[in-house]
Design a protein around this motif. Structure first.
Motif, PDB file in Angstrom:
ATOM      1  N   GLU A 111       0.832  -1.208   0.000  1.00  0.00           N
ATOM      2  CA  GLU A 111       0.000   0.000   0.000  1.00  0.00           C
ATOM      3  C   GLU A 111       0.864   1.254   0.000  1.00  0.00           C
ATOM      4  N   GLY A 112       0.643   2.129  -0.980  1.00  0.00           N
ATOM      5  CA  GLY A 112       1.387   3.378  -1.064  1.00  0.00           C
ATOM      6  C   GLY A 112       2.706   3.292  -1.796  1.00  0.00           C
ATOM      7  N   VAL A 121       1.141   5.494  -7.949  1.00  0.00           N
ATOM      8  CA  VAL A 121       1.058   5.036  -6.558  1.00  0.00           C
ATOM      9  C   VAL A 121       0.167   3.808  -6.539  1.00  0.00           C
ATOM     10  N   THR A 123      -2.237   1.074  -4.756  1.00  0.00           N
ATOM     11  CA  THR A 123      -3.136   0.991  -3.613  1.00  0.00           C
ATOM     12  C   THR A 123      -3.832  -0.359  -3.608  1.00  0.00           C
ATOM     13  N   ARG A 133       1.075  11.158   4.358  1.00  0.00           N
ATOM     14  CA  ARG A 133       1.596   9.876   3.876  1.00  0.00           C
ATOM     15  C   ARG A 133       0.485   8.888   3.540  1.00  0.00           C
ATOM     16  N   ARG A 165      -2.226   9.811   1.924  1.00  0.00           N
ATOM     17  CA  ARG A 165      -2.850  10.291   0.683  1.00  0.00           C
ATOM     18  C   ARG A 165      -1.761  10.866  -0.227  1.00  0.00           C
ATOM     19  N   ARG A 166      -0.810   9.986  -0.535  1.00  0.00           N
ATOM     20  CA  ARG A 166       0.330  10.396  -1.363  1.00  0.00           C
ATOM     21  C   ARG A 166      -0.116  10.922  -2.722  1.00  0.00           C
TER      22      ARG A 166
END
Length: 453
Positions: A104-105, A116, A118, A305, A307-308
């Motif tokens: 994740e991320g 990114v 997810t 961090r 919601r990059r």
């Protein structure tokens, strides 16, 4: 080429899709030298990324991207990204690799495009918009929507979140959606109020209440009559003032210092803290009765961090407001990889310093090497003389972000760039997206001189 699955914020899941089953996918966050927010679901199948005009599932207009550049593969709940023999390589967490497991991320780059990963794309589709002074992405939108709903139901709201996540902006949103914008909004930083004067500053005083009180004086609650009172870091208030605050929340009555009759006031109250109030109650530093009064309704603001995908927008927005300079893709990548413990506030300060570096060198583009040392990293306290040295545990992505960006380049690529630049280190550094001093150190370690290349 199969049709890619994308999700709209209002689109229901397929009828056969289990409600609780996550939908892994990627968010395209930087394409064509500009921020983007395209959410793509893998549909639990492989997903090929490549240059526009080819047969890839996800196509980007970037000359550095191969026709079939990389592939996202999901097997047994594990997602891997695999380089398909591309010319310019695949970079995960800032490091070149042929294959990597994504969490994740996780941030990966193909050409100058950034993605990114997810584990669940549901609820993440939608635009990034400016609202109430903030850039609101779909994840932050969920918190904003909760604030709007609570504003209709309650005359107080607790906002929790780390420093720099935008608690005052959340309070102003709460204020804005409750009625006429002409109503007063009074913001108080309780942490900055000197101990011993908080009561009279908040609730006001009557003439003669103490030595020097020559006239009646209104407090913050009176100033907010008819509007909203925002108490930031209200957990800093001493226990006596907390008792008066509880009384005010329950009855709407404020008792000025030295008064014998309370004032009836019409005030909505938004309270914010980054403390764990349950722990504060257990330790005797916060009143339990006040906690139970204000614990709900509450909204938790996500840290940066979490919601990059909004970081490229924040970077571009900050540079537009500061200088009008453009960010290099590697600057965006570096910002995506950092944890930013100070959240948006820290990011903006770091970008202001980086922009200043670019302007001093008369550059139109801000490079990742322009960021101040340590930007976005967790702060580790220096150990005492007898204390053992302790380091904060890092995620692989955080550690990779600190590696010098030239390590992700092959020596031949750096040398070719220097040759094309005619041995001009500054020009080559700009093309590589690094600071010129970093390139000079790279040459020095190899015993090379740019002038003879």
């Amino acid at each position: 080429m199969r049709q890619i699955e994308t999700l709209d914020a209002c689109e229901p899941l397929d009828a056969g899709e289990p409600v609780a089953r996550p939908l892994p996918g990627v968010i395209m966050v930087w394409v064509g030298g500009a921020p983007d927010h395209r959410v793509i679901s893998s549909g639990h199948r492989s997903l090929c990324i490549g240059r526009a005009g080819g047969s890839a599932d996800v196509q980007v207009d970037d000359r550095l991207v191969s026709r079939r550049h990389a592939e996202l593969r999901i097997r047994d709940g594990i997602t891997r990204i695999i380089d398909l023999g591309s010319r310019n390589g695949l970079f995960v967490a800032g490091e070149r690799c042929s294959e990597a497991v994504l969490a994740e991320g996780s941030v990966f780059r193909v050409g100058h495009c950034l993605f990114v990963y997810t584990t669940d794309v549901r609820g993440l589709s939608g635009p990034v918009v400016r609202e109430g002074g903030a850039l609101v992405d779909p994840r932050l939108r969920q918190s904003w929507d909760r604030i709007a709903r609570f504003a209709e139901l309650s005359r107080h709201l607790l906002v929790r979140g780390e420093s720099g996540t935008g608690k005052e902006l959340a309070a102003r949103t709460y204020h804005r959606v409750t009625g006429d914008g002409e109503r007063p909004f009074v913001a108080v930083n309780c942490a900055a109020v000197p101990e011993g004067v908080a009561e009279r500053l908040l609730f006001g005083t009557r003439k003669g209440a103490y030595s020097g009180a020559a006239a009646d004086a209104a407090g913050y609650v009176q100033a907010a009559h008819g509007g909203t009172l925002f108490l930031d870091e209200f957990g800093e208030l001493d226990l006596g003032v907390q008792a008066k605050l509880l009384r005010f929340l329950e009855s709407g009555e404020a008792m000025p210092l030295g008064a014998v009759q309370p004032l009836r006031l019409d005030v909505r109250v938004c309270l914010a803290t980054n403390r764990d109030l349950r722990k504060e109650v257990a330790d005797g530093r916060f009143r339990g009765d006040l906690y139970y009064r204000i614990a709900e309704p509450s909204v938790v603001l996500p840290p940066l961090r979490a919601r990059r995908q909004s970081i490229p927008w924040l970077v571009q927005d900050a540079l537009d407001m500061l200088t009008g300079l453009s960010p290099h893709p590697l600057l965006i990548e570096r910002c995506l990889l950092q944890t930013w413990p100070g959240n948006v506030r820290e990011l903006r300060m770091a970008l202001a310093a980086a922009a200043q570096e670019a302007r001093l060198e008369d550059r139109s583009q801000v490079l990742c090497g322009d960021l101040p040392a340590g930007s976005g990293e967790s702060v580790v306290a220096e150990p005492g003389p007898s204390a053992p040295v302790r380091r904060a545990q890092e995620e692989p992505a955080e550690a990779a972000a600190r590696s010098a960006s030239l390590r992700e380049r092959e020596d031949d690529e750096v040398l070719d760039t220097l040759k094309r630049a005619g041995g001009n280190v500054s020009r080559a550094a700009r093309e590589l997206g690094v600071h010129r001093n970093q390139l000079r150190r790279w040459l020095s370690k190899r015993g090379l001189e740019a002038s003879v290349l």
